[in-house]
Scaffold this motif. Sequence first.
Motif, PDB file in Angstrom:
ATOM      1  N   UNK A   1      -9.482   0.257  -3.377  1.00 61.69           N
ATOM      2  CA  UNK A   1     -11.003   0.096  -2.935  1.00 61.69           C
ATOM      3  C   UNK A   1     -11.050   0.259  -1.546  1.00 61.69           C
ATOM      4  N   UNK A   2     -10.102   0.809  -0.782  1.00 60.02           N
ATOM      5  CA  UNK A   2     -10.359   1.247   0.583  1.00 60.02           C
ATOM      6  C   UNK A   2     -11.247   2.177   0.736  1.00 60.02           C
ATOM      7  N   UNK A   3     -11.250   3.371   0.033  1.00 57.42           N
ATOM      8  CA  UNK A   3     -12.483   4.370   0.660  1.00 57.42           C
ATOM      9  C   UNK A   3     -13.828   3.847   0.527  1.00 57.42           C
ATOM     10  N   UNK A   4     -14.037   2.902  -0.944  1.00 54.81           N
ATOM     11  CA  UNK A   4     -15.706   2.477  -0.736  1.00 54.81           C
ATOM     12  C   UNK A   4     -15.686   1.468   0.264  1.00 54.81           C
ATOM     13  N   UNK A   5     -14.575   0.483   0.433  1.00 56.49           N
ATOM     14  CA  UNK A   5     -14.581  -0.379   1.666  1.00 56.49           C
ATOM     15  C   UNK A   5     -14.898   0.166   3.067  1.00 56.49           C
ATOM     16  N   UNK A   6     -14.177   1.341   3.604  1.00 58.62           N
ATOM     17  CA  UNK A   6     -14.525   1.857   4.607  1.00 58.62           C
ATOM     18  C   UNK A   6     -16.022   2.433   4.726  1.00 58.62           C
ATOM     19  N   UNK A   7     -16.422   2.992   3.583  1.00 57.34           N
ATOM     20  CA  UNK A   7     -17.786   3.318   3.755  1.00 57.34           C
ATOM     21  C   UNK A   7     -18.972   2.049   3.889  1.00 57.34           C
ATOM     22  N   UNK A   8     -18.530   1.028   3.156  1.00 58.17           N
ATOM     23  CA  UNK A   8     -19.358  -0.182   3.065  1.00 58.17           C
ATOM     24  C   UNK A   8     -19.345  -1.132   4.354  1.00 58.17           C
ATOM     25  N   UNK A   9     -18.090  -1.236   4.639  1.00 52.62           N
ATOM     26  CA  UNK A   9     -17.766  -2.302   5.753  1.00 52.62           C
ATOM     27  C   UNK A   9     -17.173  -1.835   7.044  1.00 52.62           C
ATOM     28  N   UNK A  10     -17.800  -2.082   7.930  1.00 49.98           N
ATOM     29  CA  UNK A  10     -17.447  -1.671   9.403  1.00 49.98           C
ATOM     30  C   UNK A  10     -16.199  -2.353   9.712  1.00 49.98           C
TER      31      UNK A  10
END
Length: 536
Positions: A286-295
């Motif tokens: 989930x990290x790629x999506x988390x990096x895009x969505x969460x600062x």
Amino acid sequence: MPDEKPTSDERTGPDERSPLRDPVFRALWIAVLAGNVGTWMQTVGAQWLVVHQPDAATWVSLVQTATMLPVLLFALPAGALADTLDRRRLLIVVQIGLCAIAAVLAVLTARDDIGPRGLLVFTFLLGCGQAVTLPSWQAVIPELVSHDQLPSASALGAVNTNLARSAGPALAGLLVAHFGSAVVFGLNALSFAVFAVALLRWRRAPNPPARHPEHFASALRAGGRYVRWSPVIRRILGRVLLFVVPGSVVWGLLPLVASRELRMGADGYGLLLAALGAGAIAGALLMPRARRLLRTNQMIVAAGAVYGVALLVTALVPNRFAVAPALVGAGLAWMMLVSRMNAAMQLFLPNWVRARALAIYQLVFAGGQALGAVAWGQSVQAFGLRQTFGVAAVLMLAGTATVRLWPVHTHEDEDHSPAVFWAEPHLMLQPHLTDGPILVSATYRVPPANATAFAAAMLGLRGSRQRTGATQWGLFRDGADPGRFVEVYLVPTWEEHLRQHEGRLTGDDEQAEQRATALAEGPPEVRHLLPAEHSE
């Protein structure tokens, strides 16, 4: 919430698996995976070997402490070695030594000649080897991948660790239950041999020798000085400590949760650790999506909240069908925060101090786990297991709540590549490399209208000077000539100052200097003042 804007890499970063397309990185990544599996198997085997001893809570937590304490003691010296010696050769020698230690432990365990105290000694020795390995391996990664692939490589490192955390404990639990801890220790020895062979097969391009190679003692001081004068690094380290100390209760006391609260055996304990690892693998995916969505700071809040809730569930609902899913969430949160902080360190650090600063990161990380494990073990003795998990949950949530007051700013868009932009000093007196201290002065002519802005810009240069070698710094204004500003800073030796000229400064340092110089009437007049007792 104050935070930095997501960088372009965070929004559209490269394919998370792209570093694995490089055959060298892929081979070493697989070898490290084998080593991590062996290390987790070692931990499970050692903890289960003492779980039925009198004062089991103390012995189990001491195994965790013996594993992590060497990092606390030796991480910074190991980082200095990695920055001053050939990292590949250092790693090879250490893996061979670890293989021998683990093999001896396996033989002694098979002969039933090892007691709890002896087990702690061998665990400590293996931890010493890992303390040397960690900063060296972390510092090698930027040699294997491009700069824009560093976040992906860091995420793959987290996947590696947590694949091992998932497979290693489960496999170890089965092996311990059916064959005993000696087999697990033997496989750990084999894993070190696999890593050594992979390193031997890596034909690393030789680095050009440094004009002024650092000595061990000065390298230690320089590493500590860099971290001291880097606010970004200090914030990252503080945030890691606030997360790891309460989070370490899981790693230190999970065997007791399995045996006392959930009435599970060695294989059940392995499955609980596998739940942690499975959550961490899910987090990596989930990290790629988390990096895009969460600062970054939003990620810190999310990870702390999820982990805190998992600790509360473990404290209040002693049921395997509740605890196992909670541990999946804890593993996911642990991986996301640790991976994000590690990537921030990798992206920010210049190469000349990378291993030393990463060693300090490992020191804080492992030290928090080691000291936390001891504290939680004693808390169980005094208050009970459930109460201890409840206190850890409160501390985790309280630490997470401080993000608004103490945010992390990673500045990943800055230029941290080496920049050689200072003119070579030309002196009538030629100092020896060991002469010092050296007083460097830079005199600027500044228009009155720019005086306030210039002083503020120069304060921005203070950190640059002190991160790269200066022990003292000051900016002064001539009382008789208000347009004359003099910057002075003290460097321990002439050799240390030459390193500032030859590669310690970065592109961001150059830009900061240009901003200050643009407010003056041209470049400064620089002088180098040598010790009065200097002999020609």
